[in-house]
Scaffold this active site. Structure first.
Site, short mmCIF file in Angstrom:
data_model
loop_
_atom_site.label_atom_id
_atom_site.label_comp_id
_atom_site.label_asym_id
_atom_site.label_seq_id
_atom_site.Cartn_x
_atom_site.Cartn_y
_atom_site.Cartn_z
N TYR A 1 -15.98 16.70 -17.62
CA TYR A 1 -16.19 15.26 -17.59
C TYR A 1 -17.35 14.95 -16.66
CZ TYR A 1 -15.30 10.42 -16.16
OH TYR A 1 -15.43 9.09 -15.84
N ARG B 1 0.83 -1.20 0.00
CA ARG B 1 0.00 0.00 0.00
C ARG B 1 0.87 1.25 0.00
NH1 ARG B 1 -2.15 2.35 4.35
NH2 ARG B 1 -2.03 0.45 5.60
N LYS C 1 -7.56 5.23 -20.13
CA LYS C 1 -7.83 5.62 -21.51
C LYS C 1 -6.59 5.40 -22.39
CE LYS C 1 -11.86 7.01 -19.90
NZ LYS C 1 -11.71 7.13 -18.45
N ASP D 1 -6.56 18.38 -16.60
CA ASP D 1 -6.86 17.00 -16.97
C ASP D 1 -6.33 16.79 -18.38
OD1 ASP D 1 -7.99 14.59 -17.83
OD2 ASP D 1 -9.79 14.87 -16.62
#
Length: 375
Positions: free
Chosen positions: A99, A47, A197, A172
């Site tokens: 978005y 983690r 993406k 972004d």
């Protein structure tokens, strides 16, 4: 060093134990201590850190021209970490064409009550300047090209306006990727990606990344959110993303060439009312995109004459282009955004958003033409 070379070599080296050229996938969740109780390799718990995740973070930081990158389990996890960790005023300026996932985050979670979100058309710099000067502002969130109206925002000017107002600017860069656009070089304080993406590039992984410059005040709080809130990117997804990075520059060129050909064909079709794509000379964002991007992108939207019913019928007649959400993979995808986004959507009723994949452009054009023939 050119970006094609960085995409293959950054963050990686030949494995010293085996000589393997491809980076190993490290799935271990724990790492051995030395006799004195220390961790000589620097890894303690998955983690906190993981060799495969670190390699991906290092590689993307190099590609974006940043100092560090912080990988999350999804693009939305990365977005949320920046909102929660910025530490400034709880007022955030966002684009009105944003978005839809961010809009849902605002409307459907406590983020919408913990922060004040002001939506503006960031193409109008005077409107943006007025918005940040009206009250103390913590973040200016820039999305360019925008989703789904494919608007182009002046990154350098928007970031300068944020800086003058004492706010941090976040871009972004999911749609453009570091191959086409370099927000940190244009003055951004942070870059966010949905690696799901184009970075992954094959519609088979989920991850998000925040990339920061040297000395960023966001580095510690965003890293602590990653570690202590547990939204870390999985080793396998990071390994897949590293694989995707190697072909990212080549894929983006092919995507862009295909999108340009498809956009030009759609613009000439009588059943199409308009095409939203900065690669077309008549597009409002054409000149600006030509100055701040090295290519016009791979996403386009087009408005079918006849409204929602006609657009849905066109999408239903496609045989090669897949009707599906998301973008950035090898398959071309299309979606009727107004029906997905609901009442708050800015998408015209007849708008179809298309992610142009890696099929031959003439095959995509033929599929669109047959679908539009009855529109």
């Amino acid at each position: 060093m050119h970006i094609e070379t960085k995409a293959i070599h950054a963050g990686r080296r030949v494995d010293p134990l085996t000589g393997a050229v491809s980076i190993p996938l490290h799935t271990s969740t724990t790492f051995e201590r030395a006799a004195d109780g220390s961790f000589p390799t620097g890894f303690e718990d998955a983690r906190d850190d993981n060799p495969t995740r670190k390699a991906f973070e290092d590689a993307l930081a190099v590609l974006e021209g940043g100092s560090t990158a912080i990988a999350f389990s999804s693009g939305m996890a990365a977005i949320t970490a920046v909102l929660e960790g910025h530490g400034g005023a709880a007022r955030v300026i966002v684009p009105d064409d944003m978005y839809f996932g961010i809009r849902s985050l605002i409307d459907e979670t406590d983020i919408g009550t913990r922060f004040e979100f002001i939506a503006v058309d960031m193409r109008d710099l005077d409107v943006l300047r007025a918005a940040v000067s009206r009250a103390p502002t913590g973040l200016v969130w820039v999305e360019t090209p925008s989703n789904p109206l494919i608007r182009v925002v002046d990154v350098h000017a928007a970031c300068q306006i944020a800086r003058e107002a004492g706010a941090l600017s976040v871009v972004d860069n999911t749609w453009a990727t570091p191959v086409l656009q370099r927000p940190l070089e244009l003055g951004a304080d942070a870059v966010v990606h949905s690696a799901t993406k184009y970075i992954g590039g094959h519609s088979d992984l989920m991850a998000g990344v925040v990339v920061l410059p040297q000395g960023s005040p966001l580095e510690r709080p965003v890293r602590m959110i990653q570690r202590h809130k547990g939204s870390v990117a999985a080793p396998f997804d990071c390994w897949m993303a590293l694989r995707g990075l190697q072909t990212l520059p080549l894929r983006m060129r092919a995507h862009c060439a295909g999108a340009q050909a498809v956009a030009e064909a759609l613009a000439a079709h009588p059943a199409v009312e308009s095409v939203l794509f900065p690669g077309l000379p008549e597009d409002p964002g054409h000149a600006l995109a030509g100055t701040q991007m090295s290519g016009f992108g791979c996403m386009l939207s087009f408005v079918v004459r006849g409204g929602a019913e006609a657009a849905m019928s066109v999408a239903g007649r496609l045989s090669l282009i897949v009707r599906a959400t998301s973008l950035g993979g090898t398959h071309s995808l299309i979606e009727h955004r107004a029906s997905v986004e609901g009442a708050k959507s800015m998408a015209p009723a007849g708008l179809l958003r298309m992610s142009v994949g890696l099929e031959h452009p003439q095959d995509l054009i033929a599929d669109l033409h047959q679908a539009l023939a009855l529109a």
